[in-house]
Design an enzyme around this catalytic site. Structure first.
Site, PDB file in Angstrom:
ATOM      1  N   SER A 150       0.921  -1.216  -0.049  1.00  0.00           N
ATOM      2  CA  SER A 150       0.171   0.419  -0.051  1.00  0.00           C
ATOM      3  C   SER A 150       1.201   1.501  -0.161  1.00  0.00           C
ATOM      4  CB  SER A 150      -1.460  -0.023   0.936  1.00  0.00           C
ATOM      5  OG  SER A 150      -0.180   0.061   2.663  1.00  0.00           O
ATOM      6  N   GLY A 164      -0.598   4.167  -0.127  1.00  0.00           N
ATOM      7  CA  GLY A 164      -1.291   6.152   0.789  1.00  0.00           C
ATOM      8  C   GLY A 164      -1.658   6.406  -0.437  1.00  0.00           C
ATOM      9  N   ALA A 165      -1.285   7.822  -0.806  1.00  0.00           N
ATOM     10  CA  ALA A 165      -2.203   8.859  -2.090  1.00  0.00           C
ATOM     11  C   ALA A 165      -1.794   8.558  -3.349  1.00  0.00           C
ATOM     12  CB  ALA A 165      -2.504  10.038  -1.794  1.00  0.00           C
ATOM     13  N   GLY A 186      -1.156   5.268  -4.615  1.00  0.00           N
ATOM     14  CA  GLY A 186      -2.314   3.816  -4.878  1.00  0.00           C
ATOM     15  C   GLY A 186      -1.315   2.553  -4.470  1.00  0.00           C
ATOM     16  N   GLY A 214      -5.159   0.936   5.390  1.00  0.00           N
ATOM     17  CA  GLY A 214      -4.496  -0.845   4.826  1.00  0.00           C
ATOM     18  C   GLY A 214      -4.966  -2.048   4.828  1.00  0.00           C
ATOM     19  N   ASP A 215      -5.383  -1.369   6.302  1.00  0.00           N
ATOM     20  CA  ASP A 215      -6.592  -3.122   6.973  1.00  0.00           C
ATOM     21  C   ASP A 215      -8.187  -3.182   5.149  1.00  0.00           C
ATOM     22  OD1 ASP A 215      -4.926  -3.312   8.721  1.00  0.00           O
ATOM     23  OD2 ASP A 215      -6.161  -1.926  10.356  1.00  0.00           O
TER      24      ASP A 215
END
Length: 313
Positions: free
Chosen positions: A220, A222-223, A225, A251-252
């Site tokens: 992951s 973040g912003a 992608g 993320g979960d």
């Protein structure tokens, strides 16, 4: 069914503020109290989307009892194991631009007997399970190889294992050959000793995790992608959020959506991104349901190794 094991669950209090100024008296715009912990959030996201899940958690003290009460109120199917210590509480401060400041307590130590009881609870429930998600930080004093040991036990029972943790616990778990690991950008950089500034860095570092034992790596970003490496294939996807409210649990939610969609290939990555971006648009650590998820913004791209990532993102 998807089982989740959270060794260090928490009560998560999220507070929305206009701006965070050190030393000032700050008025809260809103506050939310949610059950917390990576595996707990995965189970909550799955439940919100009518996917069968069972959460295995330790709990202790008044905070632990409140955690169990909150999960029961949400309808979470769970196995709660009483322990001698006290469940931790975390605080999240969320600003309007999406900036999040977290204060996490370390949690309570677990004895070898308590760890064995938790692992046995997972194995006893594993008959109808497709996956076990072993995730989150380690409580104080818990051996760094605990996820590796658990992964070996679960894999021996024929269960696919997804590991979502960080630091030495992640590196140790790789040797046990988990089916999937889901680091974020910082965790990937720490595990490999590789600076992550471009998509190519993510590809290279995720490849190192596969060489160390992981079969697939879902990172992951973040912003920016997320990126999935599976066998000799690589997929990169984005899903922008117009009005971010809280990244806690995103993320979960991504991992939950990925597993719910079959945990393989482009379609699973797209579903994980849709769930994650929906979570970012919700307050606190709320998990998205069907009405929150918009799949139309998700784009799967051919990875461009030269593409820069958001600095510090």
């Amino acid at each position: 069914m998807i089982l989740t094991l959270t060794l260090n669950p928490s009560l998560d209090r999220s507070i929305e503020v206009g701006s965070l100024t050190r030393g000032a008296v700050i008025r809260a715009a809103a506050a939310h109290l949610d059950p917390g912990g990576k595996g707990v959030n995965v189970s909550r996201a799955l439940l919100a989307n009518q996917v069968r899940s069972r959460a295995v958690i330790p709990f202790g003290g008044a905070e632990g009892q409140q955690l169990v009460t909150l999960l029961a109120a949400e309808g979470i199917d769970m196995i709660s194991v009483p322990v001698a210590g006290t469940t931790r509480s975390n605080i999240t401060l969320a600003e309007p631009d999406g900036t999040v400041t977290k204060i996490n307590e370390p949690g309570t130590a677990l004895t070898a007997a308590e760890l064995d009881t938790l692992a046995s609870a997972v194995l006893d429930a594993a008959g109808s399970a497709d996956w076990v998600v072993a995730s989150g930080s380690l409580p104080p004093g818990v051996p760094v190889d605990v996820y590796a040991v658990l992964c070996e036990r679960f894999a021996a029972a024929g269960i696919q294992v997804a590991v979502d943790t960080s630091g030495p616990a992640l590196v140790s778990a790789l040797a046990a050959g988990p089916t999937l690991v889901k680091p974020n950008r910082e965790e990937l950089a720490e595990a490999t000793g590789t600076p992550i500034t471009h998509v190519g860095d993510v590809i290279g570092a995720a490849g190192k995790l596969r060489a160390m034992g992981a079969r697939s790596v879902l990172t992951s970003l973040g912003a920016d992608g997320a990126l999935l490496i599976e066998g000799d294939q690589v997929w990169f996807g984005t899903s922008p959020v117009e009005e971010p409210r809280s990244s806690v649990g995103a993320g979960d939610a991504m991992l939950a959506g990925f597993l719910a969609a079959g945990a393989r290939g482009e379609s699973a990555l797209a579903e994980g991104l849709a769930w994650a971006s929906a979570a970012v648009g919700l307050p606190g650590s709320r998990m998205p349901g069907p009405a929150d998820i918009d799949r139309t913004a998700v784009r799967i791209h051919t990875p461009d190794p030269a593409l820069p990532l958001t600095p510090g993102g």
